[in-house]
Design a protein around this motif. Structure first.
Motif, PDB file in Angstrom:
ATOM      1  N   SER A 150      21.497  39.846  50.912  1.00  0.00           N
ATOM      2  CA  SER A 150      21.607  40.780  49.790  1.00  0.00           C
ATOM      3  C   SER A 150      22.691  40.341  48.808  1.00  0.00           C
ATOM      4  N   ALA A 151      22.812  41.127  47.753  1.00  0.00           N
ATOM      5  CA  ALA A 151      23.919  40.948  46.802  1.00  0.00           C
ATOM      6  C   ALA A 151      24.696  42.253  46.766  1.00  0.00           C
ATOM      7  N   SER A 152      25.991  42.147  46.602  1.00  0.00           N
ATOM      8  CA  SER A 152      26.837  43.330  46.596  1.00  0.00           C
ATOM      9  C   SER A 152      27.918  43.177  45.533  1.00  0.00           C
ATOM     10  N   ASP A 153      28.162  44.261  44.798  1.00  0.00           N
ATOM     11  CA  ASP A 153      29.241  44.234  43.824  1.00  0.00           C
ATOM     12  C   ASP A 153      30.577  44.133  44.537  1.00  0.00           C
ATOM     13  N   VAL A 154      31.511  43.455  43.917  1.00  0.00           N
ATOM     14  CA  VAL A 154      32.886  43.377  44.401  1.00  0.00           C
ATOM     15  C   VAL A 154      33.725  44.191  43.430  1.00  0.00           C
ATOM     16  N   ALA A 198      34.299  43.949  39.662  1.00  0.00           N
ATOM     17  CA  ALA A 198      35.032  42.763  39.201  1.00  0.00           C
ATOM     18  C   ALA A 198      34.326  41.467  39.563  1.00  0.00           C
ATOM     19  N   GLY A 199      33.199  41.580  40.254  1.00  0.00           N
ATOM     20  CA  GLY A 199      32.491  40.378  40.658  1.00  0.00           C
ATOM     21  C   GLY A 199      31.303  40.726  41.531  1.00  0.00           C
ATOM     22  N   VAL A 200      30.774  39.686  42.187  1.00  0.00           N
ATOM     23  CA  VAL A 200      29.618  39.875  43.047  1.00  0.00           C
ATOM     24  C   VAL A 200      29.694  38.917  44.229  1.00  0.00           C
ATOM     25  N   ALA A 201      29.192  39.382  45.352  1.00  0.00           N
ATOM     26  CA  ALA A 201      29.057  38.533  46.536  1.00  0.00           C
ATOM     27  C   ALA A 201      27.577  38.517  46.902  1.00  0.00           C
ATOM     28  N   GLU A 202      27.001  37.319  46.959  1.00  0.00           N
ATOM     29  CA  GLU A 202      25.593  37.191  47.313  1.00  0.00           C
ATOM     30  C   GLU A 202      25.485  36.489  48.655  1.00  0.00           C
ATOM     31  N   SER A 203      24.586  37.003  49.472  1.00  0.00           N
ATOM     32  CA  SER A 203      24.354  36.403  50.785  1.00  0.00           C
ATOM     33  C   SER A 203      22.871  36.130  50.945  1.00  0.00           C
ATOM     34  N   VAL A 204      22.517  35.560  52.076  1.00  0.00           N
ATOM     35  CA  VAL A 204      21.100  35.318  52.332  1.00  0.00           C
ATOM     36  C   VAL A 204      20.346  36.641  52.466  1.00  0.00           C
ATOM     37  N   GLY A 262      30.894  35.511  42.799  1.00  0.00           N
ATOM     38  CA  GLY A 262      31.209  35.568  41.379  1.00  0.00           C
ATOM     39  C   GLY A 262      32.491  36.363  41.192  1.00  0.00           C
ATOM     40  N   VAL A 263      33.459  35.780  40.513  1.00  0.00           N
ATOM     41  CA  VAL A 263      34.746  36.437  40.297  1.00  0.00           C
ATOM     42  C   VAL A 263      35.050  36.483  38.799  1.00  0.00           C
ATOM     43  N   PRO A 264      35.970  37.362  38.396  1.00  0.00           N
ATOM     44  CA  PRO A 264      36.336  37.397  36.975  1.00  0.00           C
ATOM     45  C   PRO A 264      37.041  36.106  36.568  1.00  0.00           C
ATOM     46  N   GLU A 265      37.096  35.864  35.277  1.00  0.00           N
ATOM     47  CA  GLU A 265      37.755  34.658  34.774  1.00  0.00           C
ATOM     48  C   GLU A 265      39.254  34.889  34.632  1.00  0.00           C
ATOM     49  N   VAL A 266      40.012  33.816  34.732  1.00  0.00           N
ATOM     50  CA  VAL A 266      41.451  33.882  34.504  1.00  0.00           C
ATOM     51  C   VAL A 266      41.686  34.415  33.092  1.00  0.00           C
ATOM     52  N   GLY A 267      42.600  35.361  32.961  1.00  0.00           N
ATOM     53  CA  GLY A 267      42.888  35.973  31.674  1.00  0.00           C
ATOM     54  C   GLY A 267      42.175  37.298  31.467  1.00  0.00           C
ATOM     55  N   GLU A 268      41.118  37.540  32.243  1.00  0.00           N
ATOM     56  CA  GLU A 268      40.376  38.792  32.151  1.00  0.00           C
ATOM     57  C   GLU A 268      41.200  39.909  32.786  1.00  0.00           C
ATOM     58  N   THR A 269      40.991  41.128  32.333  1.00  0.00           N
ATOM     59  CA  THR A 269      41.643  42.283  32.940  1.00  0.00           C
ATOM     60  C   THR A 269      40.639  42.993  33.839  1.00  0.00           C
ATOM     61  N   VAL A 270      41.049  43.273  35.068  1.00  0.00           N
ATOM     62  CA  VAL A 270      40.225  44.053  35.990  1.00  0.00           C
ATOM     63  C   VAL A 270      40.844  45.439  36.115  1.00  0.00           C
ATOM     64  N   THR A 271      40.004  46.408  36.448  1.00  0.00           N
ATOM     65  CA  THR A 271      40.446  47.790  36.555  1.00  0.00           C
ATOM     66  C   THR A 271      40.218  48.282  37.978  1.00  0.00           C
ATOM     67  N   GLY A 272      41.229  48.927  38.537  1.00  0.00           N
ATOM     68  CA  GLY A 272      41.126  49.447  39.899  1.00  0.00           C
ATOM     69  C   GLY A 272      39.926  50.350  40.073  1.00  0.00           C
ATOM     70  N   GLY A 273      39.141  50.077  41.102  1.00  0.00           N
ATOM     71  CA  GLY A 273      37.963  50.876  41.400  1.00  0.00           C
ATOM     72  C   GLY A 273      36.720  50.489  40.631  1.00  0.00           C
ATOM     73  N   GLU A 274      36.842  49.497  39.755  1.00  0.00           N
ATOM     74  CA  GLU A 274      35.677  49.086  38.969  1.00  0.00           C
ATOM     75  C   GLU A 274      35.196  47.700  39.377  1.00  0.00           C
TER      76      GLU A 274
END
Length: 130
Positions: free
Chosen positions: A66-70, A58-64, A44-56
């Motif tokens: 676990s899930a982990s914040d990106v 911005a998405g998620v990575a899910e695997s068989v 899961g990634v942010p949408e085009v046009g969204e603002t992301v902040t360093g260190g915060e």
């Protein structure tokens, strides 16, 4: 040992950033992170046009396993996402520094890159985490 390309900057939460000369940067997760996750099944990634902040978050990575914040290493406006990951999230496992990139941002402050870890510092960080 995980791969840590020398031309990238890194953050402690195992994301990388590849700055470009045009004031943009590509963001992804590190080889170490994808190894820890196992087989990635969703990104899961942010949408085009969204603002992301360093260190915060911005998405998620899910695997068989676990899930982990990106987290975003830098602050800026998302100008492109890797749409290939929608159908092929496994690219993150296969090529985390190439086809497995997550999103591209227009940097709000180029100087923010100076505060990030270089490859040697990140490799040392990973060694203490293992």
């Amino acid at each position: 040992m995980s791969e840590t390309p020398p031309d990238l900057k890194y953050i402690e939460t195992h994301q990388w950033v590849r700055p470009a000369d045009d004031g943009t940067a590509v963001v992804g997760i590190t080889d170490f992170a994808q190894e820890q996750l196992g087989d990635v099944v969703y990104i899961g990634v942010p949408e085009v046009g969204e603002t992301v902040t360093g260190g915060e978050e911005a998405g998620v990575a899910e695997s068989v396993k676990s899930a982990s914040d990106v987290f975003s290493p830098v602050t800026g406006e998302v100008i492109e996402i890797n749409e290939m990951l929608e159908d092929e999230p496994e690219k993150v496992n296969e090529d985390p520094y190439g086809e497995g990139w997550l999103f591209r941002v227009r940097l709000a402050d180029q100087g923010e890159l100076d505060g990030l870890m270089d490859a040697d510092a990140y490799a040392e960080h990973v060694e203490t985490a293992e």
